[in-house]
Design a protein around this motif. Structure first.
Motif, PDB file in Angstrom:
ATOM      1  N   GLU A   1      24.737  30.192  32.255  1.00 29.45           N
ATOM      2  CA  GLU A   1      24.466  29.232  31.172  1.00 29.45           C
ATOM      3  C   GLU A   1      23.389  29.773  30.220  1.00 29.45           C
ATOM      4  O   GLU A   1      23.463  29.584  29.005  1.00 29.45           O
TER       5      GLU A   1
ATOM      6  N   GLY B   1      13.396  25.577  25.535  1.00 30.32           N
ATOM      7  CA  GLY B   1      13.499  24.133  25.673  1.00 30.32           C
ATOM      8  C   GLY B   1      14.770  23.671  26.349  1.00 30.32           C
ATOM      9  O   GLY B   1      14.841  22.538  26.813  1.00 30.32           O
ATOM     10  N   LEU B   2      15.790  24.535  26.389  1.00 31.61           N
ATOM     11  CA  LEU B   2      16.995  24.164  27.136  1.00 31.61           C
ATOM     12  C   LEU B   2      16.626  24.059  28.616  1.00 31.61           C
ATOM     13  O   LEU B   2      15.851  24.873  29.114  1.00 31.61           O
ATOM     14  N   PRO B   3      17.157  23.082  29.331  1.00 34.09           N
ATOM     15  CA  PRO B   3      16.811  22.941  30.740  1.00 34.09           C
ATOM     16  C   PRO B   3      16.981  24.235  31.544  1.00 34.09           C
ATOM     17  O   PRO B   3      16.143  24.552  32.392  1.00 34.09           O
ATOM     18  N   VAL B   4      18.032  24.997  31.267  1.00 34.09           N
ATOM     19  CA  VAL B   4      18.244  26.232  32.015  1.00 34.09           C
ATOM     20  C   VAL B   4      17.147  27.256  31.703  1.00 34.09           C
ATOM     21  O   VAL B   4      16.726  28.012  32.575  1.00 34.09           O
ATOM     22  N   ASP B   5      16.634  27.282  30.465  1.00 31.58           N
ATOM     23  CA  ASP B   5      15.554  28.208  30.119  1.00 31.58           C
ATOM     24  C   ASP B   5      14.236  27.749  30.721  1.00 31.58           C
ATOM     25  O   ASP B   5      13.452  28.567  31.200  1.00 31.58           O
ATOM     26  N   VAL B   6      13.978  26.448  30.712  1.00 33.08           N
ATOM     27  CA  VAL B   6      12.757  25.913  31.315  1.00 33.08           C
ATOM     28  C   VAL B   6      12.720  26.279  32.802  1.00 33.08           C
ATOM     29  O   VAL B   6      11.701  26.747  33.320  1.00 33.08           O
ATOM     30  N   ALA B   7      13.847  26.112  33.494  1.00 34.98           N
ATOM     31  CA  ALA B   7      13.918  26.461  34.916  1.00 34.98           C
ATOM     32  C   ALA B   7      13.725  27.962  35.120  1.00 34.98           C
ATOM     33  O   ALA B   7      13.037  28.390  36.051  1.00 34.98           O
TER      34      ALA B   7
END
Length: 104
Positions: free
Chosen positions: A27, A67-73
């Protein structure tokens, strides 16, 4: 356009860093491609890493996934590796690698 951010990782964490790089979620790679990346290669010399990013607008491809959830994780995962130092200064993220010699 090509940019070359730099990273340095502690010698005793190289294997862990490389393992984390093999686990990049699809993703996130899709988001980076959608932001315009045509290529992203990381080369390592001992503990020094050079990220070679290519795309039409490298600033966009670095910023858009933020800021995308996958990038934050992903950023949280990479923060677990102490002493990984990213150089996103003008000498890093926007710097090109000067050609010293090239086989004609």
């Amino acid at each position: 356009m090509r940019v070359t951010p730099h990273t340095r990782v502690r010698a005793d964490r190289v294997a862990e860093y490389e393992a984390a790089q093999r686990e990049v979620p699809e993703e996130l790679t899709d988001a980076v491609r959608a932001a315009g990346a045509t290529s992203w290669t990381i080369r390592r010399s001992r503990t020094d890493l050079v990220h070679v990013l290519e795309g039409e607008d490298c600033a966009r491809l670095l910023a858009e996934p933020e800021g995308l959830p996958v990038d934050v994780a992903r950023q949280a995962r990479m923060a677990d590796l102490p002493d990984v130092v990213h150089d996103h200064s003008g000498d890093g993220a926007d710097a090109g690698l000067p050609v010293v010699q090239e086989l004609p």
